[in-house]
Design a protein around this motif. Structure first.
Motif, PDB file in Angstrom:
ATOM      1  N   PRO A 144       0.817  -1.220   0.000  1.00 34.89           N
ATOM      2  CA  PRO A 144       0.000   0.000   0.000  1.00 34.89           C
ATOM      3  C   PRO A 144       0.848   1.266   0.000  1.00 34.89           C
ATOM      4  N   LYS A 145       1.962   1.236   0.715  1.00 35.27           N
ATOM      5  CA  LYS A 145       2.839   2.409   0.781  1.00 35.27           C
ATOM      6  C   LYS A 145       3.514   2.672  -0.561  1.00 35.27           C
ATOM      7  N   ILE A 146       3.983   1.603  -1.181  1.00 33.06           N
ATOM      8  CA  ILE A 146       4.621   1.740  -2.498  1.00 33.06           C
ATOM      9  C   ILE A 146       3.587   2.206  -3.530  1.00 33.06           C
ATOM     10  N   GLY A 147       2.387   1.628  -3.464  1.00 31.18           N
ATOM     11  CA  GLY A 147       1.337   2.024  -4.392  1.00 31.18           C
ATOM     12  C   GLY A 147       0.951   3.486  -4.231  1.00 31.18           C
ATOM     13  N   PHE A 207       5.168  18.286   0.637  1.00 34.25           N
ATOM     14  CA  PHE A 207       4.705  16.983   0.133  1.00 34.25           C
ATOM     15  C   PHE A 207       3.630  16.410   1.035  1.00 34.25           C
ATOM     16  N   TYR A 208       3.887  16.431   2.344  1.00 30.21           N
ATOM     17  CA  TYR A 208       2.918  15.873   3.276  1.00 30.21           C
ATOM     18  C   TYR A 208       1.619  16.676   3.268  1.00 30.21           C
ATOM     19  N   LYS A 209       1.741  18.009   3.051  1.00 31.10           N
ATOM     20  CA  LYS A 209       0.554  18.862   3.022  1.00 31.10           C
ATOM     21  C   LYS A 209      -0.291  18.577   1.794  1.00 31.10           C
ATOM     22  N   THR A 210       0.338  18.473   0.622  1.00 33.55           N
ATOM     23  CA  THR A 210      -0.408  18.250  -0.621  1.00 33.55           C
ATOM     24  C   THR A 210      -0.888  16.815  -0.752  1.00 33.55           C
ATOM     25  N   SER A 211      -0.179  15.871  -0.121  1.00 36.60           N
ATOM     26  CA  SER A 211      -0.578  14.462  -0.242  1.00 36.60           C
ATOM     27  C   SER A 211      -1.591  14.061   0.815  1.00 36.60           C
ATOM     28  N   GLY A 212      -1.683  14.849   1.906  1.00 34.76           N
ATOM     29  CA  GLY A 212      -2.632  14.539   2.959  1.00 34.76           C
ATOM     30  C   GLY A 212      -2.137  13.494   3.934  1.00 34.76           C
ATOM     31  N   ILE A 213      -0.827  13.216   3.936  1.00 39.92           N
ATOM     32  CA  ILE A 213      -0.271  12.257   4.884  1.00 39.92           C
ATOM     33  C   ILE A 213       0.805  12.937   5.702  1.00 39.92           C
ATOM     34  N   HIS A 214       1.287  12.247   6.714  1.00 35.06           N
ATOM     35  CA  HIS A 214       2.301  12.815   7.592  1.00 35.06           C
ATOM     36  C   HIS A 214       3.638  12.101   7.494  1.00 35.06           C
ATOM     37  N   ASN A 215       3.596  10.839   7.151  1.00 35.31           N
ATOM     38  CA  ASN A 215       4.850  10.087   7.048  1.00 35.31           C
ATOM     39  C   ASN A 215       4.598   8.818   6.248  1.00 35.31           C
ATOM     40  N   ILE A 216       5.402   8.600   5.207  1.00 34.91           N
ATOM     41  CA  ILE A 216       5.215   7.428   4.349  1.00 34.91           C
ATOM     42  C   ILE A 216       5.288   6.141   5.153  1.00 34.91           C
ATOM     43  N   GLN A 217       6.278   6.042   6.042  1.00 35.27           N
ATOM     44  CA  GLN A 217       6.472   4.804   6.784  1.00 35.27           C
ATOM     45  C   GLN A 217       5.352   4.562   7.784  1.00 35.27           C
ATOM     46  N   ASP A 218       4.797   5.641   8.355  1.00 32.78           N
ATOM     47  CA  ASP A 218       3.749   5.479   9.357  1.00 32.78           C
ATOM     48  C   ASP A 218       2.367   5.370   8.736  1.00 32.78           C
ATOM     49  N   ARG A 219       2.278   5.679   7.439  1.00 32.19           N
ATOM     50  CA  ARG A 219       0.978   5.702   6.778  1.00 32.19           C
ATOM     51  C   ARG A 219       0.336   4.330   6.735  1.00 32.19           C
ATOM     52  N   LYS A 220      -0.931   4.291   7.004  1.00 32.42           N
ATOM     53  CA  LYS A 220      -1.672   3.040   6.846  1.00 32.42           C
ATOM     54  C   LYS A 220      -2.384   3.130   5.494  1.00 32.42           C
TER      55      LYS A 220
END
Length: 223
Positions: A144-147, A207-220
């Motif tokens: 999911p993270k890679i995708g 990047f985190y602001k425009t993508s809506g996430i905070h950390n790639i590794q922590d992202r579910k």
């Protein structure tokens, strides 16, 4: 006049090369996103469910090989295309499997020094479907993270193909049109006044602001 003509020709050749590189990156990152999404296993009757029923993980191995091939090709093309944003994406992409090193190696997937992935099919075939799903899919798997990152690489590449074709910002486009077209292109944003993109830290923040996430590794799946 001759000098101006040579400069125009040089600029045109550079634009063509840039467009071709981004077009190839767009194609490769789309394949990466699609292959990784399939391994995320979020759909009902996923490849993991089928493997649990049959006891055969061949289809999962086939999809893993496709993802790894797309991953390695995307990593290589990010380097070829160059630019601060692509360097950023390359590092983020490299960090995903690096953060799951032990669990990936337990199912036969290792990472070389250059960031590329290698599959040991013999080791992989010894892993059961539950283990494969835990490492690859689900909320904490790498697929999911890679995708997700692949989607952003694809978006950035697509915008850059358009930018190279239409020369945003240099042929009469307004600042906001150029900004919108290049919001995933941090190399462009970094050189724009008042964009706030002027360092590695601000690139990551943007990047985190425009993508809506905070950390790639922590992202579910969603944040």
């Amino acid at each position: 006049t001759i000098g101006k003509s040579m400069n125009t020709t040089s600029t045109g050749a550079t634009d063509i090369l840039r467009k071709n590189n981004y077009a190839k990156l767009e194609d490769l990152s789309e394949k990466l996103s699609q292959s990784a999404s399939k391994l995320a296993g979020s759909d009902k009757d996923s490849i993991y469910d089928k493997a649990k029923e049959s006891g055969d993980t061949t289809d999962i191995l086939s999809d893993v090989n496709k993802m790894v091939e797309a991953y390695n090709a995307t990593m290589k093309q990010l380097k070829t295309t160059g630019g601060i944003m692509n360097e950023f994406y390359q590092q983020q992409l490299k960090n995903i499997p690096a953060g799951s090193k032990e669990s990936l190696e337990s199912i036969g997937i290792s990472q070389a020094k250059d960031g590329s992935l290698i599959v040991d099919e013999k080791v992989f075939r010894n892993a059961d479907a539950d283990t494969l799903q835990k490492v690859l899919g689900g909320e904490n798997g790498i697929a999911p993270k890679i995708g997700f990152l692949g989607e952003h690489i694809n978006k950035n590449a697509s915008e850059n193909v358009v930018s190279a074709s239409n020369r945003y910002g240099s042929n009469g486009a307004t600042y906001m049109e150029a900004f919108e077209a290049n919001k995933y292109n941090f190399a462009y944003l970094k050189c724009r006044p008042n964009s706030g993109i002027n360092s590695s830290a601000s690139i990551l923040k943007h990047f985190y602001k425009t993508s809506g996430i905070h950390n790639i590794q922590d992202r579910k799946i969603e944040v």
